[in-house]
Motif scaffolding. Structure first.
Motif, PDB file in Angstrom:
ATOM      1  N   GLY A 169      88.472  71.212   2.411  1.00 47.85           N
ATOM      2  CA  GLY A 169      88.867  72.587   2.706  1.00 47.85           C
ATOM      3  C   GLY A 169      89.868  72.644   3.838  1.00 47.85           C
ATOM      4  O   GLY A 169      90.330  71.620   4.353  1.00 47.85           O
ATOM      5  N   PRO A 170      90.188  73.866   4.286  1.00 50.40           N
ATOM      6  CA  PRO A 170      91.199  74.052   5.340  1.00 50.40           C
ATOM      7  C   PRO A 170      90.587  73.933   6.734  1.00 50.40           C
ATOM      8  O   PRO A 170      90.602  74.883   7.522  1.00 50.40           O
ATOM      9  N   ILE A 213      78.582  74.807  10.073  1.00 52.58           N
ATOM     10  CA  ILE A 213      79.832  74.504  10.770  1.00 52.58           C
ATOM     11  C   ILE A 213      80.917  75.495  10.368  1.00 52.58           C
ATOM     12  O   ILE A 213      81.697  75.968  11.215  1.00 52.58           O
ATOM     13  N   THR A 214      80.971  75.837   9.103  1.00 53.26           N
ATOM     14  CA  THR A 214      82.000  76.767   8.626  1.00 53.26           C
ATOM     15  C   THR A 214      81.811  78.152   9.236  1.00 53.26           C
ATOM     16  O   THR A 214      82.771  78.805   9.653  1.00 53.26           O
TER      17      THR A 214
END
Length: 273
Positions: A61-62, A229-230
């Motif tokens: 992911g980013p 975390i996200t």
């Protein structure tokens, strides 16, 4: 391991290739007895696996650059001190190591997440991360939670190790220990240590453990870690909160720990896997 995945392993990286501002995951484990059938570094193996697979998932992911630091293989394991092989550095030393690791990482890293595999480490993590956040460091910690798991060296950890390192599991030596709930056992564990409660060192029952069950448990733990975390919601303990749970409220699991005791090395302290 792919070349891309290998580049996220800090120990294998050369300094010019270390990305500035990376999210660094630091596995924190222990060296302690895990019954007659699991190796002494079980907590470290699990925490390291969760950290590496979390980094692999986040890399898709980013999320910018990621790195997994070498695991910290010694923790606060005073509750297991009466078993040969246990090596505990205790609360004060572990807290100091966490603080100095984070201060050093802050010279080149971005965010830091300590991925904890041993419940006895939670008091040191709480205190160290609180201090570091007060100093302005962008960091938190998270546990390797397995909802519904038994307390120590039982079916849950045996399944995880059958998935991660089956050649290191001595199933022919596995035996059931005290299977009462951790909440019931905790007063005696904190006062007397594990050996007084379970001579085998097992709290739970390894019977029925399987590699497939371990794979599912690891997948669930990694998914939860990625979500935390996200979202990046940090509770008053410095721990990443569950996405579906208000900050400051946490569940009990085999690897997240259930106490905030600050026991010292060589003496009984908070129970953890």
């Amino acid at each position: 391991m792919s070349e891309e995945a290998a580049s996220r392993v800090l120990a294998d990286t050369v300094w010019p290739a270390v990305p500035s501002g990376a999210l660094v995951l630091v596995p924190v484990g222990s060296t302690e007895q895990h019954g007659p059938h699991l190796p002494l570094d079980t907590d470290t193996v699990v925490a390291h696996a969760v950290a590496r697979r979390t980094a692999d998932t986040l890399a898709a992911g980013p999320n910018g650059p990621l790195s997994v630091a070498p695991p910290l293989g010694y923790g606060a394991s005073g509750e297991h001190a009466h078993f040969p092989g246990t090596v505990s550095i205790g609360y004060e030393a572990l807290r100091a190591v966490i603080v100095e690791l984070a201060r050093s990482l802050s010279l080149w890293a971005g965010r830091v997440v300590f991925v904890n595999g041993h419940g006895g480490n939670t008091a040191a993590l709480d205190s160290a991360v609180a201090l570091l956040r007060a100093e302005g460091h962008d960091l938190a910690w998270t546990g390797c939670a397995v909802p519904g798991g038994d307390a120590h060296a039982g079916r849950t950890e045996t399944s995880l190790m059958l998935h991660l390192a089956p050649e290191r599991v001595r199933l022919d030596s596995a035996t059931a220990g005290d299977t009462r709930p951790l909440a019931v056992l905790l007063p005696d564990l904190m006062a007397l240590g594990v050996r007084a409660v379970s001579p085998s060192g097992v709290l739970g029952d390894p019977a029925g453990a399987s590699a497939e069950e371990g794979r599912r448990a690891l997948d669930a733990t990694v998914s939860a870690t990625v979500r935390r975390i996200t979202r990046w919601t940090v509770d008053d303990r410095g721990r990443l909160a569950e996405p579906d749970r208000p900050p400051g409220i946490s569940g009990t699991s085999v690897t997240s720990g259930a106490s905030r005791s600050s026991g010292r090395s060589g003496s009984p302290q908070a129970m953890g896997p």
